[in-house]
Design a protein around this motif. Structure first.
Motif, mmCIF file in Angstrom:
data_model
loop_
_atom_site.group_PDB
_atom_site.id
_atom_site.type_symbol
_atom_site.label_atom_id
_atom_site.label_comp_id
_atom_site.label_asym_id
_atom_site.label_seq_id
_atom_site.Cartn_x
_atom_site.Cartn_y
_atom_site.Cartn_z
ATOM 1 N N SER A 182 0.831 -1.191 0.000
ATOM 2 C CA SER A 182 0.000 0.000 0.000
ATOM 3 C C SER A 182 0.871 1.248 0.000
ATOM 4 O O SER A 182 1.769 1.389 0.817
ATOM 5 C CB SER A 182 -0.911 -0.004 1.229
ATOM 6 N N CYS A 183 0.563 2.148 -0.925
ATOM 7 C CA CYS A 183 1.283 3.426 -0.992
ATOM 8 C C CYS A 183 0.420 4.585 -0.515
ATOM 9 O O CYS A 183 0.935 5.612 -0.128
ATOM 10 C CB CYS A 183 1.746 3.686 -2.421
ATOM 11 N N ASP A 184 -0.893 4.390 -0.541
ATOM 12 C CA ASP A 184 -1.779 5.469 -0.108
ATOM 13 C C ASP A 184 -3.115 4.882 0.314
ATOM 14 O O ASP A 184 -3.630 3.954 -0.325
ATOM 15 C CB ASP A 184 -1.999 6.483 -1.234
ATOM 16 N N SER A 185 -3.656 5.398 1.388
ATOM 17 C CA SER A 185 -5.009 5.076 1.808
ATOM 18 C C SER A 185 -5.757 6.386 2.007
ATOM 19 O O SER A 185 -5.162 7.416 2.317
ATOM 20 C CB SER A 185 -5.001 4.272 3.112
ATOM 21 N N ASP A 186 -7.054 6.327 1.808
ATOM 22 C CA ASP A 186 -7.856 7.531 2.000
ATOM 23 C C ASP A 186 -9.136 7.160 2.733
ATOM 24 O O ASP A 186 -9.581 6.008 2.699
ATOM 25 C CB ASP A 186 -8.186 8.189 0.659
ATOM 26 N N PHE A 187 -9.715 8.162 3.391
ATOM 27 C CA PHE A 187 -10.888 7.932 4.229
ATOM 28 C C PHE A 187 -12.031 8.826 3.790
ATOM 29 O O PHE A 187 -11.828 9.957 3.341
ATOM 30 C CB PHE A 187 -10.558 8.225 5.699
ATOM 31 N N LEU A 196 -16.104 7.376 9.248
ATOM 32 C CA LEU A 196 -15.166 7.430 8.129
ATOM 33 C C LEU A 196 -14.685 6.030 7.773
ATOM 34 O O LEU A 196 -14.124 5.315 8.608
ATOM 35 C CB LEU A 196 -13.980 8.329 8.488
ATOM 36 N N ASP A 197 -14.911 5.654 6.533
ATOM 37 C CA ASP A 197 -14.521 4.354 6.010
ATOM 38 C C ASP A 197 -13.174 4.456 5.309
ATOM 39 O O ASP A 197 -12.662 5.547 5.053
ATOM 40 C CB ASP A 197 -15.593 3.857 5.047
ATOM 41 N N LEU A 198 -12.599 3.299 4.984
ATOM 42 C CA LEU A 198 -11.243 3.227 4.448
ATOM 43 C C LEU A 198 -11.241 2.702 3.021
ATOM 44 O O LEU A 198 -11.875 1.681 2.730
ATOM 45 C CB LEU A 198 -10.389 2.302 5.332
ATOM 46 N N VAL A 199 -10.512 3.401 2.150
ATOM 47 C CA VAL A 199 -10.154 2.879 0.833
ATOM 48 C C VAL A 199 -8.654 2.623 0.858
ATOM 49 O O VAL A 199 -7.865 3.567 0.981
ATOM 50 C CB VAL A 199 -10.502 3.860 -0.299
ATOM 51 N N GLN A 200 -8.248 1.355 0.786
ATOM 52 C CA GLN A 200 -6.831 0.997 0.848
ATOM 53 C C GLN A 200 -6.374 0.558 -0.539
ATOM 54 O O GLN A 200 -6.725 -0.514 -1.013
ATOM 55 C CB GLN A 200 -6.594 -0.130 1.858
ATOM 56 N N SER A 201 -5.597 1.415 -1.172
ATOM 57 C CA SER A 201 -5.088 1.085 -2.499
ATOM 58 C C SER A 201 -3.771 0.330 -2.379
ATOM 59 O O SER A 201 -3.137 0.306 -1.321
ATOM 60 C CB SER A 201 -4.891 2.360 -3.325
ATOM 61 N N THR A 202 -3.359 -0.266 -3.479
ATOM 62 C CA THR A 202 -2.136 -1.061 -3.492
ATOM 63 C C THR A 202 -1.552 -1.050 -4.889
ATOM 64 O O THR A 202 -2.288 -0.978 -5.878
ATOM 65 C CB THR A 202 -2.416 -2.504 -3.038
ATOM 66 N N TYR A 203 -0.237 -1.096 -4.985
ATOM 67 C CA TYR A 203 0.379 -1.166 -6.312
ATOM 68 C C TYR A 203 0.828 -2.580 -6.655
ATOM 69 O O TYR A 203 1.283 -2.840 -7.772
ATOM 70 C CB TYR A 203 1.562 -0.195 -6.418
ATOM 71 N N GLY A 204 0.704 -3.510 -5.704
ATOM 72 C CA GLY A 204 1.071 -4.899 -5.967
ATOM 73 C C GLY A 204 2.558 -5.131 -5.828
ATOM 74 O O GLY A 204 3.370 -4.204 -5.848
ATOM 75 N N GLY A 205 2.935 -6.374 -5.670
ATOM 76 C CA GLY A 205 4.347 -6.705 -5.555
ATOM 77 C C GLY A 205 5.130 -6.283 -6.785
ATOM 78 O O GLY A 205 4.700 -6.533 -7.913
ATOM 79 N N CYS A 264 -15.097 -3.890 -14.730
ATOM 80 C CA CYS A 264 -14.411 -2.903 -13.903
ATOM 81 C C CYS A 264 -12.946 -3.315 -13.808
ATOM 82 O O CYS A 264 -12.596 -4.453 -14.119
ATOM 83 C CB CYS A 264 -15.027 -2.821 -12.511
ATOM 84 N N ASP A 265 -12.116 -2.369 -13.377
ATOM 85 C CA ASP A 265 -10.706 -2.676 -13.115
ATOM 86 C C ASP A 265 -10.342 -2.072 -11.766
ATOM 87 O O ASP A 265 -10.137 -0.866 -11.643
ATOM 88 C CB ASP A 265 -9.809 -2.106 -14.214
ATOM 89 N N ILE A 266 -10.286 -2.937 -10.747
ATOM 90 C CA ILE A 266 -9.983 -2.473 -9.388
ATOM 91 C C ILE A 266 -8.550 -2.799 -8.987
ATOM 92 O O ILE A 266 -8.181 -2.616 -7.824
ATOM 93 C CB ILE A 266 -10.966 -3.075 -8.365
ATOM 94 N N ALA A 267 -7.736 -3.278 -9.949
ATOM 95 C CA ALA A 267 -6.356 -3.671 -9.647
ATOM 96 C C ALA A 267 -5.420 -2.974 -10.629
ATOM 97 O O ALA A 267 -5.355 -3.343 -11.803
ATOM 98 C CB ALA A 267 -6.190 -5.187 -9.735
ATOM 99 N N SER A 268 -4.736 -1.960 -10.159
ATOM 100 C CA SER A 268 -3.719 -1.276 -10.957
ATOM 101 C C SER A 268 -2.651 -0.766 -10.006
ATOM 102 O O SER A 268 -2.804 -0.818 -8.792
ATOM 103 C CB SER A 268 -4.331 -0.129 -11.771
ATOM 104 N N SER A 269 -1.568 -0.268 -10.552
ATOM 105 C CA SER A 269 -0.404 0.108 -9.739
ATOM 106 C C SER A 269 -0.617 1.476 -9.092
ATOM 107 O O SER A 269 0.056 2.453 -9.412
ATOM 108 C CB SER A 269 0.859 0.112 -10.600
ATOM 109 N N ALA A 270 -1.558 1.536 -8.159
ATOM 110 C CA ALA A 270 -1.969 2.802 -7.557
ATOM 111 C C ALA A 270 -0.941 3.296 -6.552
ATOM 112 O O ALA A 270 -0.567 2.579 -5.625
ATOM 113 C CB ALA A 270 -3.316 2.640 -6.879
ATOM 114 N N LEU A 271 -0.512 4.545 -6.710
ATOM 115 C CA LEU A 271 0.330 5.215 -5.730
ATOM 116 C C LEU A 271 -0.428 6.296 -4.971
ATOM 117 O O LEU A 271 0.098 6.857 -4.014
ATOM 118 C CB LEU A 271 1.548 5.839 -6.417
ATOM 119 N N ASP A 272 -1.644 6.585 -5.406
ATOM 120 C CA ASP A 272 -2.413 7.657 -4.778
ATOM 121 C C ASP A 272 -3.885 7.376 -5.023
ATOM 122 O O ASP A 272 -4.260 6.787 -6.050
ATOM 123 C CB ASP A 272 -2.023 9.009 -5.389
ATOM 124 N N ILE A 273 -4.712 7.771 -4.076
ATOM 125 C CA ILE A 273 -6.158 7.602 -4.216
ATOM 126 C C ILE A 273 -6.843 8.754 -3.501
ATOM 127 O O ILE A 273 -6.347 9.254 -2.481
ATOM 128 C CB ILE A 273 -6.606 6.229 -3.661
#
Length: 707
Positions: A182-187, A196-205, A264-273
């Motif tokens: 995870s590089c960024d999470s947002d609430f 306040l709920d959590l959106v936890q993004s990830t860029y993957g290994g 949908c595409d919920i898996a990408s190399s996210a560094l920010d959300i």
């Protein structure tokens, strides 16, 4: 070139700008220095008032690519510390959990709803398996001292790897949390239930971009369970093509542009959300970054909009990437970040895309929202050809619009002035900034020293000291928050329960500063003002309060928001009508005060388990009065002398001393017991007439049967 041509060219202005440092100076005296205080590799910084003493403190996410490190807490020495406002001291050893982790992001968030800022830390398992962490502020519900933190990671995650979780049990860690990159999470309050709920993004290994972003819902006390209406559980880290989209409609399809809900595409190399209401329907949508792929947008279907239909009153998301962005909005590989803000002052969220266009050089762009969540007007920001890592909005020059600070990964940080003059257009012009030529990974802005202008803290990589840029303008902010949108409530019958009232609040600061603006919902019923309701930030630009459904009659309401300098903005006033009743029956006689007889009315239907509002009226403004409530009415008025005709049976259940407001009204409220259906209440209002000494004036009695 002659003199006139030289003056008309940009050459002279560029030469002057190169020799000036605008309003900022690098001031290393304000931040901790020396080992171990400020020599880490800092990925991210965030501001909040951790000890609730009225000044901004700092959390720093350290480690990142350099490996496991201790995240830090810097405490502002104003307020409780009774020292220099704007001077920071490292209090990590005493106030932060002693945890070594590979952190990329740190977010202040009041996850348990007790009024003090807690912390969420985003970590990567690039070197060792580790979870994202929860730090609880020990004030409030924790019963300790605000500003001191404890790691509660093991307790705050609920149901990981179990039924309904998409996380395979093999990824769940014994000490709490699960393996992620995870590089960024947002609430944000995604389901509009007040927490306040959590959106936890990830860029993957290895930035593989095949691990899904996940959503976790807050139970209201800060315990988080995965939102996975699909019920699908992965076998390993990655989500295979054709799998259900977990929290989003459709099946997983890489880089899809389908907007029907089939894919949908919920898996990408996210560094920010980022979260924000892009389409004006008063729910929070998701702007999903992607380092190697085009960034994406997901519309929240909690409320219907032009982008997606409502999901029957339930939380849901649709991938609308293919509908909202113009052609060519993102190219190449290296889209590090994005931010949303109202750049043109028209009351909606526009987008800054950092490195969104890459072809030989790294171009930052802006996209303009048309008000419905569709973005156009793609403009490349001049001078943005180098590799940037982050952008942050601030009003550095105090003119009321959002300027831009760019944290540069490979050269010097940059500062841009927003040229919006209150019209429909805006543009950014680069202005001088002291040299910050490090590897800057993040920058956040706030008024650290209380002098009215916004300072900047830049997070530096490679064990360089973080950079503090002090704004020397020292001109107080005089710009009030703007509230361009307020939710229109529908007319209907008075009933049990409550309904949300939501509004968009903007200010000349990033929304992580505006979140802390004291914001209220002002309500009148039949012209009588009820107590103001404090609105809570839902994140993005959204604020929310609730209004009782059993209010009765003509209701008007507006929103008031105040920034830290006392500037106050108001929304338009809206109206709705709630029908039903009558709420009670008047009986008995009155006596006159200087304005005639006082009045008493029920402003809400008396429903068991709901709030009852009683309003006295026709009182001299600013004078004492009281409302008395008993369990029965007197069959005949009892003259107690001095103008006091008693209409209610003794003993009383409640006698509330009050002061009449400017309109001559005074209001009491209380929750009726859930098992009180069929019981009778009787009330009476009494005025102590300030014009004629202590002469008492009394209203008729009001008899109410609880429904």
């Amino acid at each position: 070139m002659n003199v006139i041509a030289f003056l008309r060219s940009g050459t002279l202005l560029a030469a002057l700008a190169a020799g000036l440092h605008a309003q900022f100076v690098v001031d290393a005296s304000k931040i901790p220095s020396g080992s171990p205080f400020n020599n880490s590799s800092t990925e991210n910084v965030d501001f909040a008032d951790i000890d609730l003493d009225g000044d901004w403190d700092v959390a720093a996410a350290d480690g990142g690519d350099d490996g496991n490190d201790q995240n830090r807490i810097w405490v502002n020495q104003g307020g409780l510390q009774a020292g220099e406002l704007g001077l920071f001291v490292d209090e990590t050893a005493t106030q932060a959990p002693a945890v070594q982790d590979q952190s990329r992001d740190i977010e202040f968030v009041d996850f348990d709803g007790d009024g003090d800022p807690d912390v969420n830390v985003s970590n990567t398992s690039q070197l060792t398996p580790q979870p994202n962490r929860w730090w609880a502020n020990l004030g409030g519900l924790q019963g300790g001292t605000a500003g001191f933190y404890a790691d509660q990671t093991a307790a705050r995650w609920v149901g990981l790897g179990g039924p309904g979780s998409s996380i395979p049990p093999t990824l769940v860690l014994g000490a709490g949390g699960f393996i992620d990159w995870s590089c960024d999470s947002d609430f944000g309050d995604l389901d509009m239930d007040g927490d306040l709920d959590l959106v936890q993004s990830t860029y993957g290994g290895a930035f593989g971009g095949q691990v899904p972003t996940r959503i976790f819902l807050n139970d209201g006390l800060g315990f988080f369970s995965e939102f996975n209406p699909s019920g699908f559980q992965l076998i390993t880290f990655t989500i295979p093509a054709g799998s259900p989209g977990l929290w989003c409609e459709g099946i997983q399809t890489t880089n899809t542009i389908d907007t029907t809900g089939a894919q949908c595409d919920i898996a990408s190399s996210a560094l920010d959300i980022d979260v924000g209401d892009i389409d004006g329907d008063f729910d929070l949508d998701l702007l999903h970054g992607a380092r190697q792929e085009p960034p994406r947008m997901f519309a929240n279907r909690l409320e219907a909009s032009s982008l997606a239909p409502a999901a029957g009153g339930a939380l849901g998301f649709r991938d609308v990437t293919g509908a909202v962005f113009p052609a060519g909005y993102a190219t190449g590989n290296g889209h590090y970040a994005q931010e949303m803000g109202d750049l043109d002052g028209d009351g909606d969220l526009d987008i800054l895309g950092v490195n969104w266009q890459i072809s030989g050089s790294f171009n930052d762009i802006t996209l303009v929202n048309d008000g419905t969540g569709h973005f156009g007007g793609l403009t490349v920001i001049a001078g943005s050809g180098s590799d940037d890592n982050e952008g942050d909005f601030l009003d550095y020059d105090g003119d009321g619009d959002l300027d831009l600070y760019i944290a540069n990964f490979s050269g010097s940080d940059r500062l841009y002035r927003n040229n919006n003059d209150g019209g429909a257009a805006f543009s950014f012009t680069q202005v001088a900034l002291p040299a910050v030529s490090k590897i800057t990974l993040d920058a956040d802005a706030c008024d650290t020293d209380g002098d009215g202008d916004y300072d900047v803290l830049a997070a530096e990589d490679a064990h360089a000291a973080d950079t503090f840029l002090r704004n020397t303008t020292e001109v107080p902010d005089t710009h009030a928050p703007a509230i361009p949108r307020l939710e229109q409530l529908a007319d209907g019958p008075a009933a049990a329960g409550e309904r949300s009232v939501r509004a968009h609040v903007y200010d000349n600061a990033s929304y992580y500063i505006t979140w802390y603006n004291p914001t209220w919902l002002e309500v009148t019923v039949g012209g009588v003002a009820l107590p103001d309701r404090r609105m809570q930030s839902s994140a993005g630009q959204l604020f929310r309060a609730t209004l009782e459904n059993n209010l009765l009659g003509a209701i008007s309401y507006r929103v008031r928001s105040q920034d830290e300098y006392g500037n106050t903005g108001f929304s338009a006033t809206l109206a709705t009508t709630s029908t039903g009743g009558p709420a009670g029956t008047l009986y008995g006689s009155t006596t006159d005060g200087s304005l005639g007889p006082p009045t008493l009315a029920a402003l809400s239907l008396p429903l068991a388990g709901e709030t009852l509002y009683l309003a006295a009226g026709n009182m001299p403004a600013g004078t004492p009065c009281f409302i008395a409530v008993a369990g029965a009415a007197l069959p005949a008025s009892l003259d107690l002398g001095s103008g006091f005709l008693l209409q209610i049976a003794l003993p009383t259940l409640l006698v509330a001393p009050l002061t009449a407001d400017a309109g001559g009204h005074a209001v009491i409220s209380g929750a009726l017991p859930p098992a009180s259906t069929g019981l009778t209440l009787a009330g009476q209002a009494v005025s102590v007439d300030g014009t004629l000494g202590n002469l008492l004036a009394t209203s008729q009695g009001l008899a109410l049967v609880i429904q």
